[in-house]
Design a protein around this motif. Structure first.
Motif, PDB file in Angstrom:
ATOM      1  N   ARG A  63      29.585 -11.030 -23.953  1.00 24.23           N
ATOM      2  CA  ARG A  63      28.317 -10.327 -24.416  1.00 24.23           C
ATOM      3  C   ARG A  63      27.202 -10.488 -23.223  1.00 24.23           C
ATOM      4  O   ARG A  63      26.568  -9.409 -23.250  1.00 24.23           O
ATOM      5  N   ALA A  64      26.887 -11.447 -22.625  1.00 23.62           N
ATOM      6  CA  ALA A  64      25.876 -11.589 -21.644  1.00 23.62           C
ATOM      7  C   ALA A  64      26.379 -10.512 -20.579  1.00 23.62           C
ATOM      8  O   ALA A  64      25.476  -9.750 -19.937  1.00 23.62           O
ATOM      9  N   TRP A  65      27.696 -10.123 -20.144  1.00 18.27           N
ATOM     10  CA  TRP A  65      27.964  -9.243 -19.052  1.00 18.27           C
ATOM     11  C   TRP A  65      27.553  -7.964 -19.554  1.00 18.27           C
ATOM     12  O   TRP A  65      27.308  -6.951 -19.011  1.00 18.27           O
ATOM     13  N   ARG A  66      27.994  -7.595 -20.868  1.00 20.05           N
ATOM     14  CA  ARG A  66      27.792  -6.282 -21.596  1.00 20.05           C
ATOM     15  C   ARG A  66      26.233  -5.982 -21.501  1.00 20.05           C
ATOM     16  O   ARG A  66      25.706  -4.818 -21.375  1.00 20.05           O
ATOM     17  N   GLU A  67      25.514  -7.102 -21.824  1.00 25.84           N
ATOM     18  CA  GLU A  67      23.961  -7.057 -21.908  1.00 25.84           C
ATOM     19  C   GLU A  67      23.310  -6.437 -20.637  1.00 25.84           C
ATOM     20  O   GLU A  67      22.516  -5.868 -20.284  1.00 25.84           O
ATOM     21  N   ARG A  68      24.147  -7.233 -19.568  1.00 31.55           N
ATOM     22  CA  ARG A  68      23.509  -6.864 -18.197  1.00 31.55           C
ATOM     23  C   ARG A  68      23.926  -5.573 -17.849  1.00 31.55           C
ATOM     24  O   ARG A  68      23.210  -4.782 -17.318  1.00 31.55           O
ATOM     25  N   LEU A  69      25.228  -5.205 -18.265  1.00 30.83           N
ATOM     26  CA  LEU A  69      25.566  -3.885 -17.793  1.00 30.83           C
ATOM     27  C   LEU A  69      24.541  -2.849 -18.693  1.00 30.83           C
ATOM     28  O   LEU A  69      24.373  -1.799 -17.791  1.00 30.83           O
ATOM     29  N   LEU A  70      24.212  -3.073 -19.855  1.00 27.33           N
ATOM     30  CA  LEU A  70      23.803  -2.208 -20.679  1.00 27.33           C
ATOM     31  C   LEU A  70      21.944  -2.043 -20.102  1.00 27.33           C
ATOM     32  O   LEU A  70      21.789  -0.886 -19.941  1.00 27.33           O
TER      33      LEU A  70
ATOM     34  N   GLY B  91      22.472  -0.128 -16.778  1.00 21.93           N
ATOM     35  CA  GLY B  91      22.633   1.405 -17.407  1.00 21.93           C
ATOM     36  C   GLY B  91      21.229   1.904 -17.777  1.00 21.93           C
ATOM     37  O   GLY B  91      20.981   3.221 -17.538  1.00 21.93           O
ATOM     38  N   LEU B  92      20.414   1.275 -18.480  1.00 15.52           N
ATOM     39  CA  LEU B  92      19.090   1.658 -18.865  1.00 15.52           C
ATOM     40  C   LEU B  92      18.346   1.943 -17.924  1.00 15.52           C
ATOM     41  O   LEU B  92      17.459   2.959 -17.681  1.00 15.52           O
ATOM     42  N   VAL B  93      18.120   0.929 -17.001  1.00 10.28           N
ATOM     43  CA  VAL B  93      17.204   0.791 -15.849  1.00 10.28           C
ATOM     44  C   VAL B  93      17.735   2.127 -14.741  1.00 10.28           C
ATOM     45  O   VAL B  93      16.986   2.899 -14.672  1.00 10.28           O
ATOM     46  N   ALA B  94      19.020   2.514 -14.745  1.00  7.53           N
ATOM     47  CA  ALA B  94      19.398   3.649 -13.975  1.00  7.53           C
ATOM     48  C   ALA B  94      19.073   4.929 -14.735  1.00  7.53           C
ATOM     49  O   ALA B  94      18.568   5.849 -13.995  1.00  7.53           O
ATOM     50  N   ALA B  95      19.193   4.966 -16.129  1.00  7.52           N
ATOM     51  CA  ALA B  95      18.807   6.235 -16.596  1.00  7.52           C
ATOM     52  C   ALA B  95      17.224   6.562 -16.702  1.00  7.52           C
ATOM     53  O   ALA B  95      16.856   7.556 -16.543  1.00  7.52           O
ATOM     54  N   LEU B  96      16.465   5.328 -16.700  1.00  3.84           N
ATOM     55  CA  LEU B  96      15.087   5.476 -16.466  1.00  3.84           C
ATOM     56  C   LEU B  96      14.771   6.085 -15.103  1.00  3.84           C
ATOM     57  O   LEU B  96      13.824   7.012 -14.933  1.00  3.84           O
ATOM     58  N   VAL B  97      15.372   5.408 -14.142  1.00  4.51           N
ATOM     59  CA  VAL B  97      15.126   6.129 -12.699  1.00  4.51           C
ATOM     60  C   VAL B  97      15.309   7.542 -12.457  1.00  4.51           C
ATOM     61  O   VAL B  97      14.679   8.030 -11.753  1.00  4.51           O
ATOM     62  N   LEU B  98      16.701   7.729 -13.068  1.00  2.00           N
ATOM     63  CA  LEU B  98      16.976   9.120 -12.758  1.00  2.00           C
ATOM     64  C   LEU B  98      16.022   9.993 -13.738  1.00  2.00           C
ATOM     65  O   LEU B  98      16.196  11.230 -13.075  1.00  2.00           O
ATOM     66  N   ALA B  99      15.722   9.701 -14.810  1.00  2.00           N
ATOM     67  CA  ALA B  99      14.919  10.480 -15.688  1.00  2.00           C
ATOM     68  C   ALA B  99      13.654  10.657 -14.816  1.00  2.00           C
ATOM     69  O   ALA B  99      12.895  11.771 -14.667  1.00  2.00           O
TER      70      ALA B  99
END
Length: 181
Positions: A16-23, A26-34
């Motif tokens: 769960r912690a790994w998934r949260e970190r990955l999520l 991913g969210l930070v990468a999406a915001l940077v790309l946006a």
């Protein structure tokens, strides 16, 4: 059995912690790309606007140049800008003109070039402009209805936004009577 349950719970917590970190990543990468996409879109829009203004100016300039009624008045550099020169282009009967200048150095410190018409000591502003890195610029402007009563055109260096009357050094000057037709 208890160890297995504790080990399974710990493994589930780690996943769960790994998934949260990955999520989160991913969210930070999406915001940077946006954000990058928005900046790119803004820059492209500015470039498109510049190209559209350039194309409009180019079309208007060619409209002057190709007219059989074109009148050209030369402007010569003063002691402050001896290499500079310009041409006033107008068509009698039209209320529009163009000033094309060359070899006027780009200005620093927020200063601008300002074009003027002079008649018996009275001066009216035609607008302000900046030159490109090669010292070239174009200024399109409306002519006053009594344009033919003005004797001279000049260009001065003025503070950003221009001046109500010439206050800076004159860099170009030319007579509106006679000259190149």
């Amino acid at each position: 059995m208890r160890r297995r349950l504790v080990a399974a719970a710990q493994a589930d917590t780690a996943r769960r912690a790994w998934r949260e970190r990955l999520l989160t990543l991913g969210l930070v990468a999406a915001l940077v790309l946006a954000a990058f996409g928005l900046v790119q879109q803004f820059m492209m829009r500015q470039q498109l606007d510049r190209l559209q203004r350039w194309a409009t100016d180019e079309y208007e300039l060619w409209d002057f140049v190709l007219s059989p009624n074109l009148v050209v008045r030369p402007l010569r550099g003063t002691e402050a800008a001896p290499e500079a020169y310009g041409r006033l282009l107008f068509i009698p009967g039209r209320q529009r003109a163009a000033l094309v200048v060359n070899r006027l150095p780009p200005l620093a410190g927020g200063r601008v070039y300002q074009a003027w018409l002079r008649r018996d000591g009275e001066r009216i502003s035609l607008g302000t402009f900046q030159t490109d890195e090669s010292g070239r610029a174009r200024l399109f402007f409306g002519l006053p209805p009594d344009f033919d009563t003005y004797q001279e055109m000049g260009v001065t260096v003025e503070p950003g936004g221009g001046s109500a009357g010439p206050s800076g050094v004159r860099v170009l000057a030319g007579s509106l009577k006679g000259g190149l037709d």
